[in-house]
Motif scaffolding. Structure first.
Motif, PDB file in Angstrom:
ATOM      1  N   LEU A  23       0.994  -1.272  -0.142  1.00 53.26           N
ATOM      2  CA  LEU A  23      -0.027  -0.134   0.005  1.00 53.26           C
ATOM      3  C   LEU A  23       0.909   1.226  -0.185  1.00 53.26           C
ATOM      4  O   LEU A  23       0.416   2.373  -0.032  1.00 53.26           O
ATOM      5  N   SER A  24       2.319   1.203   0.210  1.00 55.98           N
ATOM      6  CA  SER A  24       3.070   2.219   0.235  1.00 55.98           C
ATOM      7  C   SER A  24       4.293   2.173  -0.104  1.00 55.98           C
ATOM      8  O   SER A  24       4.246   2.295  -1.508  1.00 55.98           O
ATOM      9  N   LEU A  25       5.522   1.983   0.549  1.00 57.74           N
ATOM     10  CA  LEU A  25       6.576   1.979   0.081  1.00 57.74           C
ATOM     11  C   LEU A  25       7.195   0.855  -0.691  1.00 57.74           C
ATOM     12  O   LEU A  25       7.880   1.109  -1.664  1.00 57.74           O
ATOM     13  N   GLY A  26       6.503  -0.102  -0.556  1.00 55.36           N
ATOM     14  CA  GLY A  26       7.030  -1.423  -1.492  1.00 55.36           C
ATOM     15  C   GLY A  26       6.359  -1.143  -2.949  1.00 55.36           C
ATOM     16  O   GLY A  26       6.922  -1.447  -4.084  1.00 55.36           O
ATOM     17  N   GLN A  27       5.106  -0.444  -2.980  1.00 54.68           N
ATOM     18  CA  GLN A  27       4.557  -0.202  -4.327  1.00 54.68           C
ATOM     19  C   GLN A  27       5.691   0.955  -4.903  1.00 54.68           C
ATOM     20  O   GLN A  27       5.637   0.739  -6.023  1.00 54.68           O
ATOM     21  N   SER A  28       6.095   2.032  -4.069  1.00 50.96           N
ATOM     22  CA  SER A  28       7.001   2.926  -4.694  1.00 50.96           C
ATOM     23  C   SER A  28       8.462   2.220  -5.088  1.00 50.96           C
ATOM     24  O   SER A  28       8.661   2.839  -6.103  1.00 50.96           O
ATOM     25  N   ILE A  33      11.855   0.944  -9.697  1.00 52.73           N
ATOM     26  CA  ILE A  33      12.552   0.144 -10.436  1.00 52.73           C
ATOM     27  C   ILE A  33      12.198   0.024 -12.215  1.00 52.73           C
ATOM     28  O   ILE A  33      12.854   0.083 -12.972  1.00 52.73           O
ATOM     29  N   VAL A  34      11.059   0.055 -12.190  1.00 51.39           N
ATOM     30  CA  VAL A  34      10.418  -0.043 -13.604  1.00 51.39           C
ATOM     31  C   VAL A  34      10.769   1.407 -14.332  1.00 51.39           C
ATOM     32  O   VAL A  34      11.146   1.492 -15.237  1.00 51.39           O
ATOM     33  N   ARG A  35      10.832   2.474 -13.363  1.00 50.56           N
ATOM     34  CA  ARG A  35      11.229   3.851 -14.093  1.00 50.56           C
ATOM     35  C   ARG A  35      12.623   4.021 -14.396  1.00 50.56           C
ATOM     36  O   ARG A  35      12.933   4.442 -15.329  1.00 50.56           O
ATOM     37  N   LEU A  36      13.410   3.407 -13.452  1.00 48.69           N
ATOM     38  CA  LEU A  36      14.774   2.965 -13.822  1.00 48.69           C
ATOM     39  C   LEU A  36      15.109   2.384 -15.027  1.00 48.69           C
ATOM     40  O   LEU A  36      15.921   3.041 -16.056  1.00 48.69           O
ATOM     41  N   ALA A  37      14.432   1.183 -15.112  1.00 46.38           N
ATOM     42  CA  ALA A  37      14.535   0.480 -16.537  1.00 46.38           C
ATOM     43  C   ALA A  37      14.112   1.323 -17.485  1.00 46.38           C
ATOM     44  O   ALA A  37      14.554   1.448 -18.795  1.00 46.38           O
ATOM     45  N   ASP A  38      12.979   2.115 -17.461  1.00 47.97           N
ATOM     46  CA  ASP A  38      12.505   2.862 -18.610  1.00 47.97           C
ATOM     47  C   ASP A  38      13.582   4.156 -18.921  1.00 47.97           C
ATOM     48  O   ASP A  38      13.888   4.372 -20.057  1.00 47.97           O
ATOM     49  N   ILE A  39      14.098   4.599 -17.938  1.00 50.48           N
ATOM     50  CA  ILE A  39      15.332   5.712 -17.978  1.00 50.48           C
ATOM     51  C   ILE A  39      16.383   5.271 -18.760  1.00 50.48           C
ATOM     52  O   ILE A  39      17.139   5.691 -19.769  1.00 50.48           O
ATOM     53  N   VAL A  40      16.969   4.037 -18.113  1.00 50.85           N
ATOM     54  CA  VAL A  40      18.397   3.430 -18.899  1.00 50.85           C
ATOM     55  C   VAL A  40      18.041   3.106 -20.140  1.00 50.85           C
ATOM     56  O   VAL A  40      19.030   2.798 -21.121  1.00 50.85           O
ATOM     57  N   THR A  41      16.830   2.672 -20.748  1.00 51.00           N
ATOM     58  CA  THR A  41      16.496   2.105 -22.129  1.00 51.00           C
ATOM     59  C   THR A  41      16.168   3.318 -22.950  1.00 51.00           C
ATOM     60  O   THR A  41      16.206   3.304 -24.378  1.00 51.00           O
ATOM     61  N   ARG A  42      16.197   4.493 -22.538  1.00 53.42           N
ATOM     62  CA  ARG A  42      16.087   5.728 -23.446  1.00 53.42           C
ATOM     63  C   ARG A  42      17.350   6.430 -23.531  1.00 53.42           C
ATOM     64  O   ARG A  42      17.494   7.087 -24.502  1.00 53.42           O
ATOM     65  N   SER A 196      15.626   1.351  -2.496  1.00 56.66           N
ATOM     66  CA  SER A 196      15.129   0.726  -3.734  1.00 56.66           C
ATOM     67  C   SER A 196      13.858   1.790  -4.341  1.00 56.66           C
ATOM     68  O   SER A 196      13.891   1.747  -5.344  1.00 56.66           O
ATOM     69  N   TYR A 197      13.429   2.325  -3.444  1.00 61.52           N
ATOM     70  CA  TYR A 197      12.247   3.022  -3.721  1.00 61.52           C
ATOM     71  C   TYR A 197      12.712   4.658  -4.248  1.00 61.52           C
ATOM     72  O   TYR A 197      11.939   5.518  -4.462  1.00 61.52           O
ATOM     73  N   HIS A 198      13.992   4.715  -4.106  1.00 65.36           N
ATOM     74  CA  HIS A 198      14.680   5.994  -4.676  1.00 65.36           C
ATOM     75  C   HIS A 198      15.420   5.802  -6.026  1.00 65.36           C
ATOM     76  O   HIS A 198      16.216   6.560  -6.822  1.00 65.36           O
ATOM     77  N   TYR A 200      14.769   5.642  -8.945  1.00 65.23           N
ATOM     78  CA  TYR A 200      14.206   6.320 -10.049  1.00 65.23           C
ATOM     79  C   TYR A 200      15.118   7.632 -10.143  1.00 65.23           C
ATOM     80  O   TYR A 200      15.089   8.288 -11.312  1.00 65.23           O
ATOM     81  N   GLN A 201      15.773   8.088  -9.283  1.00 63.79           N
ATOM     82  CA  GLN A 201      16.547   8.965  -9.142  1.00 63.79           C
ATOM     83  C   GLN A 201      18.181   8.748  -9.599  1.00 63.79           C
ATOM     84  O   GLN A 201      19.013   9.586  -9.826  1.00 63.79           O
ATOM     85  N   GLY A 202      18.428   7.217  -9.763  1.00 64.40           N
ATOM     86  CA  GLY A 202      19.660   6.928 -10.264  1.00 64.40           C
ATOM     87  C   GLY A 202      20.534   6.136  -9.509  1.00 64.40           C
ATOM     88  O   GLY A 202      19.982   5.952  -8.053  1.00 64.40           O
ATOM     89  N   ILE A 203      21.632   5.827  -9.771  1.00 68.64           N
ATOM     90  CA  ILE A 203      22.415   4.947  -8.652  1.00 68.64           C
ATOM     91  C   ILE A 203      22.959   5.695  -7.565  1.00 68.64           C
ATOM     92  O   ILE A 203      23.136   4.920  -6.421  1.00 68.64           O
ATOM     93  N   GLY A 204      23.452   6.813  -7.771  1.00 69.94           N
ATOM     94  CA  GLY A 204      23.903   7.720  -6.772  1.00 69.94           C
ATOM     95  C   GLY A 204      22.906   7.673  -5.507  1.00 69.94           C
ATOM     96  O   GLY A 204      23.547   7.472  -4.306  1.00 69.94           O
ATOM     97  N   PRO A 205      21.645   8.391  -6.030  1.00 68.04           N
ATOM     98  CA  PRO A 205      20.950   8.193  -4.378  1.00 68.04           C
ATOM     99  C   PRO A 205      20.368   7.055  -3.952  1.00 68.04           C
ATOM    100  O   PRO A 205      20.456   6.839  -2.881  1.00 68.04           O
ATOM    101  N   PHE A 206      20.543   5.841  -4.887  1.00 66.20           N
ATOM    102  CA  PHE A 206      20.607   4.459  -4.355  1.00 66.20           C
ATOM    103  C   PHE A 206      21.505   4.488  -3.146  1.00 66.20           C
ATOM    104  O   PHE A 206      21.027   3.809  -2.178  1.00 66.20           O
ATOM    105  N   LEU A 207      22.657   4.539  -3.610  1.00 70.11           N
ATOM    106  CA  LEU A 207      23.878   4.511  -2.722  1.00 70.11           C
ATOM    107  C   LEU A 207      23.814   5.347  -1.402  1.00 70.11           C
ATOM    108  O   LEU A 207      24.054   4.892  -0.394  1.00 70.11           O
ATOM    109  N   GLY A 208      23.470   6.479  -1.634  1.00 69.43           N
ATOM    110  CA  GLY A 208      23.262   7.474  -0.638  1.00 69.43           C
ATOM    111  C   GLY A 208      22.155   6.968   0.373  1.00 69.43           C
ATOM    112  O   GLY A 208      22.402   7.097   1.652  1.00 69.43           O
TER     113      GLY A 208
END
Length: 253
Positions: A23-28, A33-42, A196-198, A200-208
């Motif tokens: 209902l919340s963060l898991g959905q995000s 993840i889908v948004r990141l896949a969309d970005i890297v394929t563009r 994981s739910y960050h 969509y901002q890229g790898i840097g924010p994931f590590l941060g």
């Protein structure tokens, strides 16, 4: 100290974790993840933009209503999580379990200190990610110039702090402890979940956010106090939303 749970009780706790996450963060996380896949394929991640706090209507009055409704309904899973915690048997009072009983000034002080540590590190990770082309350009405030813009951004920052910290530590860490997991398994697992739910901002924010989650998790499991983390998260987001020029100072993209 945790008591041995029967199979039915374990299933109940896992079901509650999955339900609240869905209902919340898991959905995000799934959307990120889908948004990141969309970005890297563009194209390169460094050329993408991650817009936060976007307008929901071209009409300012309705935009304000939509923003407030979005904030209010986003917090409903927090109420669900707290309600589920109150149904636990043979557990201390909820305010004691979460560490939200008194000590307001000290909690704010600790939260401010955590903000100073995390904030400096966040800017460094963002700058490095932009320089390496693995982080999208984050645009934190996109509501336009209205009389209600600043109050809504402050409410959005408060919403993020309450939502994420209550669900991750107030609920998630509590349930995982009841299920018998050790401190570092909980800390690392929840840090990766936060990151994981960050994505969509890229790898840097994931590590941060992994680093942020490790610090937050260590603090919570050591001090058993939730409010300093809520305060720290609120201040981090409030500064980011209200002073978006800070990110442009370190934007090498």
């Amino acid at each position: 100290m945790t008591t041995e749970l029967g199979p039915q009780e374990k299933k109940r706790l896992w079901f509650e974790l999955g339900l609240v996450a869905a209902l919340s963060l898991g959905q995000s996380a799934v959307y990120a993840i889908v948004r990141l896949a969309d970005i890297v394929t563009r194209g390169p991640i460094g050329e993408a933009q991650a817009k936060l706090n976007t307008s929901l209507s071209p009409r300012p009055g309705f935009d304000l209503v939509y923003q407030l409704l979005d904030i209010a309904f986003t917090l409903v899973p927090v109420l669900l999580a707290l309600y589920l915690l109150t149904r636990d048997r043979d557990q201390p009072r909820l305010s004691t379990r979460l560490g939200v009983d008194g000590h307001r000034a000290r909690d704010l002080g600790h939260g401010t200190l955590i903000f100073l540590i995390i904030g400096i590190g966040t800017l460094g990770v963002y700058a490095g990610g932009r320089a390496l082309g693995i982080t999208a350009e984050v645009q934190p405030a996109n509501l336009g110039d209205h009389w209600w813009t600043i109050p809504v951004l402050i409410l959005a920052a408060a919403k993020n702090g309450i939502l994420e910290e209550v669900l991750i530590f107030g609920f998630g860490a509590q349930r995982l402890r009841q299920l018998g997991y050790g401190p570092w398994t909980i800390i690392i697992g929840l840090a990766l979940f936060r990151a994981s739910y960050h994505l969509y901002q890229g790898i840097g924010p994931f590590l941060g956010n992994v680093a942020m989650g490790l610090i937050f998790g260590w603090y919570f499991l050591r001090k058993r106090r939730l409010m300093p983390l809520v305060w720290a998260h609120f201040i981090i987001d409030a500064v980011g939303f209200l002073a978006p020029g800070v990110l442009s100072l370190v934007d090498f993209g």
